[in-house]
Design an enzyme around this catalytic site. Structure first.
Site, short mmCIF file in Angstrom:
data_model
loop_
_atom_site.label_atom_id
_atom_site.label_comp_id
_atom_site.label_asym_id
_atom_site.label_seq_id
_atom_site.Cartn_x
_atom_site.Cartn_y
_atom_site.Cartn_z
N ARG A 121 -43.67 -25.60 8.70
CA ARG A 121 -44.26 -25.43 7.36
C ARG A 121 -43.92 -24.08 6.73
NH1 ARG A 121 -48.22 -28.30 10.03
NH2 ARG A 121 -48.19 -30.46 9.34
N LYS A 143 -33.45 -19.87 -4.68
CA LYS A 143 -33.16 -21.31 -4.77
C LYS A 143 -32.53 -21.74 -3.46
CE LYS A 143 -32.25 -22.21 -9.66
NZ LYS A 143 -31.20 -22.70 -10.57
N GLU A 185 -18.25 -15.67 -11.44
CA GLU A 185 -19.71 -15.44 -11.58
C GLU A 185 -19.97 -13.98 -11.93
OE1 GLU A 185 -21.65 -18.09 -11.41
OE2 GLU A 185 -20.59 -19.52 -10.13
N LYS A 227 -29.23 -10.20 -11.80
CA LYS A 227 -29.85 -11.42 -11.27
C LYS A 227 -31.33 -11.16 -10.95
CE LYS A 227 -29.76 -15.61 -9.05
NZ LYS A 227 -29.01 -16.66 -8.40
N GLU A 237 -37.00 -20.85 -13.35
CA GLU A 237 -36.10 -21.38 -14.38
C GLU A 237 -36.81 -22.18 -15.46
OE1 GLU A 237 -32.24 -22.36 -12.85
OE2 GLU A 237 -31.80 -23.60 -14.58
N ARG A 241 -34.03 -17.75 -17.08
CA ARG A 241 -33.10 -17.92 -15.96
C ARG A 241 -31.95 -18.86 -16.31
NH1 ARG A 241 -34.69 -18.31 -9.48
NH2 ARG A 241 -32.55 -18.50 -8.74
N ASN A 245 -26.69 -19.98 -16.34
CA ASN A 245 -25.83 -21.16 -16.38
C ASN A 245 -24.72 -21.04 -17.41
OD1 ASN A 245 -27.23 -22.60 -14.37
ND2 ASN A 245 -28.82 -23.12 -15.85
N HIS A 248 -21.51 -22.93 -17.15
CA HIS A 248 -21.73 -24.00 -16.18
C HIS A 248 -21.92 -25.37 -16.81
CE1 HIS A 248 -22.09 -20.65 -13.46
NE2 HIS A 248 -22.30 -21.42 -12.42
N HIS A 252 -19.38 -27.49 -15.12
CA HIS A 252 -19.75 -28.56 -14.18
C HIS A 252 -19.05 -29.87 -14.54
CE1 HIS A 252 -23.74 -26.67 -12.65
NE2 HIS A 252 -22.76 -26.51 -11.77
N HIS A 264 -15.38 -24.25 -7.86
CA HIS A 264 -16.49 -24.04 -8.77
C HIS A 264 -16.23 -22.89 -9.75
CE1 HIS A 264 -20.60 -23.78 -10.20
NE2 HIS A 264 -20.62 -22.51 -9.86
N1 LIG Z 1 -29.01 -20.91 -4.32
C1 LIG Z 1 -28.38 -20.53 -5.39
O1 LIG Z 1 -28.95 -19.87 -6.27
C2 LIG Z 1 -26.94 -20.89 -5.55
C3 LIG Z 1 -26.19 -20.32 -6.59
C4 LIG Z 1 -24.84 -20.62 -6.67
C5 LIG Z 1 -24.26 -21.48 -5.74
N2 LIG Z 1 -25.04 -22.02 -4.74
C6 LIG Z 1 -24.43 -22.90 -3.73
O2 LIG Z 1 -23.50 -22.13 -2.98
C7 LIG Z 1 -22.54 -23.01 -2.41
C8 LIG Z 1 -21.17 -22.39 -2.54
O3 LIG Z 1 -21.15 -21.18 -1.84
P1 LIG Z 1 -19.80 -20.53 -1.30
O4 LIG Z 1 -18.79 -20.58 -2.37
O5 LIG Z 1 -20.17 -19.23 -0.70
O6 LIG Z 1 -19.32 -21.59 -0.21
P2 LIG Z 1 -19.36 -21.63 1.40
O7 LIG Z 1 -20.64 -21.15 1.92
O8 LIG Z 1 -18.94 -23.01 1.78
O9 LIG Z 1 -18.20 -20.62 1.81
C9 LIG Z 1 -16.87 -20.92 1.48
C10 LIG Z 1 -15.97 -20.88 2.72
O10 LIG Z 1 -15.73 -19.53 3.08
C11 LIG Z 1 -15.98 -19.33 4.47
N3 LIG Z 1 -16.44 -17.95 4.59
C12 LIG Z 1 -17.64 -17.44 4.24
N4 LIG Z 1 -17.65 -16.11 4.37
C13 LIG Z 1 -16.44 -15.75 4.83
C14 LIG Z 1 -15.82 -14.51 5.14
N5 LIG Z 1 -16.46 -13.35 4.95
N6 LIG Z 1 -14.56 -14.53 5.61
C15 LIG Z 1 -13.89 -15.70 5.74
N7 LIG Z 1 -14.40 -16.89 5.44
C16 LIG Z 1 -15.66 -16.91 4.98
C17 LIG Z 1 -16.98 -20.38 4.84
O11 LIG Z 1 -16.90 -20.70 6.21
C18 LIG Z 1 -16.56 -21.55 3.95
O12 LIG Z 1 -15.55 -22.29 4.60
C19 LIG Z 1 -22.70 -24.34 -3.12
O13 LIG Z 1 -23.30 -25.26 -2.25
C20 LIG Z 1 -23.63 -24.04 -4.28
O14 LIG Z 1 -24.46 -25.13 -4.63
C21 LIG Z 1 -26.34 -21.73 -4.64
ZN LIG Z 2 -21.94 -21.02 -10.37
#
Ligand SMILES: NC(=O)c1ccc[n+]([C@@H]2O[C@H](COP(=O)([O-])OP(=O)(O)OC[C@H]3O[C@@H](n4cnc5c(N)ncnc54)[C@H](O)[C@@H]3O)[C@@H](O)[C@H]2O)c1
Ligand SMILES: [Zn+2]
Length: 359
Positions: A121, A143, A185, A227, A237, A241, A245, A248, A252, A264
């Site tokens: 929980r 998030k 971003e 942020k 949001e 917030r 976007n 986006h 998207h 992305h």
């Molecule tokens: N929570 C939020 O507010 C929020 C905001 C934006 C995006 N997101 C989410 O984030 C995700 C995308 O995140 P991402 O782009 O970081 O993707 P990811 O976590 O999949 O990382 C991308 C790739 O890079 C590799 N990697 C990570 N760090 C590394 C490093 N230092 N050296 C070498 N390789 C490395 C990972 O293993 C992976 O294969 C999506 O699912 C999206 O929905 C969330």
């Molecule tokens: Zn984004």
């Protein structure tokens, strides 16, 4: 080293930005006492690169910690992965006094945060983001969640971390295209909120792309400051917030129309230019500022135009099904100058067509 704070009364937390800071997580957590034991959650790639270093940093500080690994990639951001990790935690005897560490990109942060929000929980967690996107965006703001076949991020929770530890030096091992994707971003923050940061990005492109430590620390701090400020004013949001976007809405739709073959950040880059052009069509933004936004994005090697092979009608269809559509209205975040934006649904089909058509 920079230290920021996300001020959310009893849920406030610090953000530490320090080159080489990965080694100091252990001593800081020993003081902070977020949990008794720590489960370090990481995907297989990041675990191979940094798992042992973080584990050792904790052990050296006298903290009991254990690694929990899942396969990398968005395809594994699922309830099944959360369930599997929960089972592993339970079998290892993790209880309510223990805590999690999300060591990885946005996928790891979203999974670990959601797992922490629901395991027993709710147990505390900290973020150790390792992609640029995660360092400037997903690790701050609370998030969390996973994808289901019906859509991305459809199951999740708002759940704030207890601390965020950012070590820009881990970006050295990141794939260059992933770095660029995160840069989109970064540029977003300049356009929506901070003209002088936009200028910083114009002036320091070479240092940013060659990962100069002081420049990276400054850049990441600027993004996290914005942020944090936005999240402090609108944690869930309800209004402000949504400016995060920017780029986006159309982004998207472009990403979806490419069947998610486009990264992305690349889609967001295209979306930011499209939104700037829409803003100019509405006489809100000057053509000179559209050009400045587009030039900065292009100078970093990001795309600015929708690829010709993407069907405009498909993009328009995706725009109407965007999850941010409210009461049948599509909302756009439009810059009205560099550093300031408005949110509007007042866009005609003609204006949209003019922006979506190939140049
Ligand atoms: N929570 C939020 O507010 C929020 C905001 C934006 C995006 N997101 C989410 O984030 C995700 C995308 O995140 P991402 O782009 O970081 O993707 P990811 O976590 O999949 O990382 C991308 C790739 O890079 C590799 N990697 C990570 N760090 C590394 C490093 N230092 N050296 C070498 N390789 C490395 C990972 O293993 C992976 O294969 C999506 O699912 C999206 O929905 C969330
Ligand atoms: Zn984004």
């Amino acid at each position: 080293m920079a230290e920021l704070c996300v001020g959310l009364s009893e849920r406030s937390y610090p953000i530490f930005i320090e080159t080489g800071g990965l080694e100091r997580i252990g001593s800081d957590l020993a003081n902070r006492q977020v949990g008794k034991r720590y489960g370090i959650v990481s995907d297989d790639r990041v675990a191979n690169l940094y798992g042992q270093r973080v584990l050792r940093a904790l052990q050296d500080a006298g903290i009991h910690a254990q690694l929990f690994i899942f396969p990398h990639g968005e395809a594994h951001k699922t309830l099944a992965t959360v369930g599997d990790l929960a089972s592993q935690l339970a079998r290892a005897g993790f209880d309510r006094k223990d805590a999690l560490i999300a060591l990885g990109g946005g996928v790891t942060g979203d999974i670990t945060g959601f797992l922490a929000s629901s395991y027993m929980r709710g147990i505390p967690f900290v973020q150790v983001p390792t992609t640029l996107l995660a360092q400037v965006d997903s690790s701050v703001g609370g998030k969390t969640g996973v994808d289901i076949p019906e859509g991305k991020n459809l199951v999740g929770a708002f759940y704030q971390p207890k601390a965020v530890y950012i070590d820009p030096s881990v970006l050295k091992s990141l794939d260059y295209q992933e770095l660029l994707s995160g840069i989109a971003e970064v540029i977003k923050y300049g356009v929506i909120r901070d003209a002088s940061f936009f200028e910083f990005l114009e002036k320091n492109r070479k240092q940013v792309l060659s990962l100069t430590p002081a420049i990276l620390e400054g850049m990441i701090s600027a993004c996290c400051t914005i942020k944090a400020d936005v999240v402090e004013q609108d944690e869930r949001e309800g209004g402000l917030r949504r400016i995060l976007n920017y780029g986006h809405t159309i982004g998207h739709a472009v990403e979806a129309a490419s069947a998610f073959t486009m990264r992305h950040g690349f889609a967001v880059a295209i979306g930011m230019v499209a939104a700037a052009k829409l803003s100019a069509k509405k006489q809100l933004l000057s053509p000179a500022d559209v050009q400045r936004i587009s030039s900065l994005i292009a100078s970093y090697g990001l795309p600015v135009a929708i690829p010709e092979n993407l069907d405009r009608e498909v993009i328009k269809a995706y725009l109407k099904t965007d999850k941010k559509v409210m009461a049948g209205k599509v909302f756009y975040i439009l810059p009205k100058a560099i550093g300031s934006t408005i949110i509007t649904d007042d866009i005609s089909n003609i204006q949209l067509d003019e922006v979506l058509l190939p140049d």
